[in-house]
Every structure is written in C-alpha cells, then in structure tokens.
Design an enzyme around this catalytic site. Structure first.
Site, PDB file in Angstrom:
ATOM      1  N   GLY A   1       0.776  -0.937  -0.029  1.00 63.51           N
ATOM      2  CA  GLY A   1      -0.035   0.068   0.205  1.00 63.51           C
ATOM      3  C   GLY A   1       0.984   1.095  -0.314  1.00 63.51           C
ATOM      4  N   CYS A   2       0.211   2.442  -0.507  1.00 61.08           N
ATOM      5  CA  CYS A   2       1.178   3.483  -0.524  1.00 61.08           C
ATOM      6  C   CYS A   2       1.467   4.078   0.716  1.00 61.08           C
ATOM      7  CB  CYS A   2       0.597   4.606  -1.747  1.00 61.08           C
ATOM      8  SG  CYS A   2      -0.984   4.993  -1.239  1.00 61.08           S
ATOM      9  N   ASN A   3       0.492   4.220   1.573  1.00 61.67           N
ATOM     10  CA  ASN A   3       0.537   4.590   2.984  1.00 61.67           C
ATOM     11  C   ASN A   3       1.560   3.743   3.560  1.00 61.67           C
ATOM     12  OD1 ASN A   3      -1.223   6.558   2.358  1.00 61.67           O
ATOM     13  ND2 ASN A   3      -3.101   5.709   3.259  1.00 61.67           N
TER      14      ASN A   3
END
Length: 342
Positions: free
Chosen positions: A148-150
């Site tokens: 995930g980017c976060n």
C-alpha cells in the site's frame, strides 16, 4: 533483450503511471493493455497525455494471449485481482498492485478486506514488494505483491528504527497526509472538487485503515513481538504525494544516524541532513522517497518524516522496480527521472 509486458487495469491512475514509466525503459515493450469498461478505446482517448506513445488499444483480459508475455502488471481493484491472477498461466511473472496478496495470513486478509481470500495457494508464494527490504526474495519470485502507498511511506520512516531497537516500540504515532489520487479514479462524491478543495480531513480513524494490517504484519515480524502503531491518515486537496509525520521516543541524532546508515546505498531513498524535513513537492512524479529527522522540544523525543509520490514510489514505480529485479534488469531501469518542480 526486450521484455514483452501486459498491464491489466490500464485505464486507472496506476495503470497510466505504469505506461508513463515503461515508456522510458530501454528493454520493455507494452504489448497488451486491458480496461474492461473501456475495451476497444485507444489510450489516447482515455489518457490524452500519453498520445505521443504508440500503444495497443485497450481490450478485455480474456482477449489477451499471454503465451508471449514475459511479465504482467495487475493494476486491478482489490478482490478482482486475486480472481483474475488465479486464472493466469502459472509460469507468468506477475506484479500485483492491489492489496490481494500483501497479507501473508488469509485470516488477516479477511479481517481487513471483508471477504475470504479466493487464491490461498497463490498467497503462499507471493513476496511482499517493499523492494529495499525484500530484494533477494523478489529476484526469485514469480508473484510479487506491491505494498500500500501509505504502508510504504510509514515503513520507510520506521523499519530501520524498529529492527535496531533505537525507539520505544510501544509509543509510535504515525500521521499521514495523502493526496486524492490514492483513492483511485472512480467517481466518489467526497472527492468532487467542491467537496475536497480548500480543506482536508482525517479518514479511517480509530485504527480502521486497511494498511494497518501491513504495519502490524511487517513491524511485528521485525521486532519479534507484536508492534501496534497509532495511525491516522488525512485526505488533502492535492493530486499526488504522501507525507508521513511520525512521533517516536528515542535519541534524535541516533535515529537520524540509523536511517542514514540504512539507506546510504539505496538509489531511491534519500536521508536529508539532520533537522531538515521533506516536502511532497520535492518528490513529485519521481520514484524517490525523502526521509528526515528532527529533535522534538521534549527531551528524548524525535520526529521522523517521509515523503513520496503515491502513484510512483508508492505504487507503479515500486512495481517497475520489482519487475526489473524479476526480469534480471538494472533495478533503476526506467526510474531515474528527476522529480517535477514546481
């Protein structure tokens, strides 16, 4: 050698970003692009900024002949991705950008994503795609699960600190500001310009964000015991970028030295001089992540920052970095473009 590449879900933001990046790669050629709702359309119609490229028209997945394809990127929605990948040829190299293979325990997947895993046997062979920390496994993998980017942003700020034990593992507060493209290209009322611009808001509050599953999995494995961070993301009126602000207990200079040593030889992770904080402006459109550390006014506390572009280093750039390793290419191939500024 030119590698033949397919991109499934090319009509979304991460699919378009993959096309933009692969266009710069000296040894990759895009031979198939899928977009179920836009099948039959040219990429020029869907993304006019790509009109200078000679690209195949969008088609349905079942129209693609995978026999001559070396690697497939899957930029499909969660749940859809595992169902599609389950039916792809078993000798095809795959980089999945969805959440479907990130969590090693199928029970964790069901907990965070609300449905049983539909490809449990494939989950067993999937390698977590945080490149800097899983290089050897990624090189040998057939299926890589992009992060995930976060989750990637928070891990770049924290992994070296957790593995070396230089911070208090029971007191980590992770505050993220996330650009709107992280929510995808689908029409959503809260993402309309009139409702998003001129303000920002927290979302998935109180420990409900799905990327907490990745933080729990990765941080606990590093520490050899459960590690649970306090995490709140905020949606900001920007197109690209994530900025993580992490509050920790520990000596700020030691924390900075630990991060600088961990990333000294990394081509895409840059540790800023002590006391400097990064900006999303300085990584926009690039595969770079900037990490910074400053002391807090309260003795024994520090603030760690990480900034990256959610569509590039947080997703499609990371996917291409992993594909380079899987195909025996230079890890930096197609990825050394400088950030866009202003």
């Amino acid at each position: 050698m030119t590698h033949k590449i397919a991109i499934l879900g090319a009509s979304g933001y991460t699919g378009a970003e993959l096309v933009r990046l692969i266009a710069l790669h000296p040894n990759m050629e895009i031979v198939a692009l899928s977009g179920e709702r836009k099948a039959g359309m040219r990429m020029t119609e869907v993304f006019p900024h790509l009109r200078h490229l000679d690209l195949p028209a969008l088609c349905r997945i079942d129209e693609i002949d995978f026999s001559g394809i070396d690697l497939c990127f899957c930029a499909l929605p969660h749940k859809t991705s595992q169902e599609v990948i389950r039916d792809l040829p078993r000798d095809l190299k795959i980089v999945d950008l969805s959440a479907d293979f990130r969590l090693r325990d199928p029970a964790d997947y069901e907990k965070w994503y609300g449905n049983p895993h539909a490809a449990v046997e494939l989950q067993k062979e999937a390698v977590y795609g945080l490149t800097e920390f899983y290089r050897d496994q990624i090189r040998a993998a057939r299926l890589v699960a992009g992060t995930g980017c976060n989750a990637a942003t928070g891990q770049y700020a924290l992994r070296p600190l957790i593995s070396t034990g230089v911070i208090d593992l029971d007191d980590i507060i992770l505050d993220l500001k996330c650009a709107v493209s992280g929510a995808g290209r689908s029409l959503k009322e809260n993402l309309l310009h009139a409702e998003l611009s001129e303000g920002y808001n927290p979302y998935a509050i109180g420990g409900t964000h799905r990327h907490l599953g990745e933080f729990d999995q990765e941080f606990s494995a590093l520490a050899g015991r459960p590690v649970r961070v306090q995490f709140t993301p905020h949606l900001i009126p920007a197109n690209r970028g994530i900025l993580a602000t992490v509050y920790v207990k520990g000596d700020a200079r030691t924390i900075h030295d630990t991060l600088a040593a961990a990333y000294a030889d990394e081509p895409f992770i840059l540790t800023l001089p002590f006391g400097e904080a990064p900006s999303t402006h300085h990584v926009r459109g690039s595969n770079f992540c900037h990490v910074g550390v400053t002391a807090d006014r309260i003795e024994g506390r520090a603030i760690v920052f990480a900034a990256l572009d959610n569509l590039t280093k947080g997703s499609s750039g990371q996917a291409l970095q992993n594909a380079n390793l899987m195909l025996g290419e230079e890890e930096t191939g197609g990825l050394m473009m400088p950030p866009l500024f202003p």
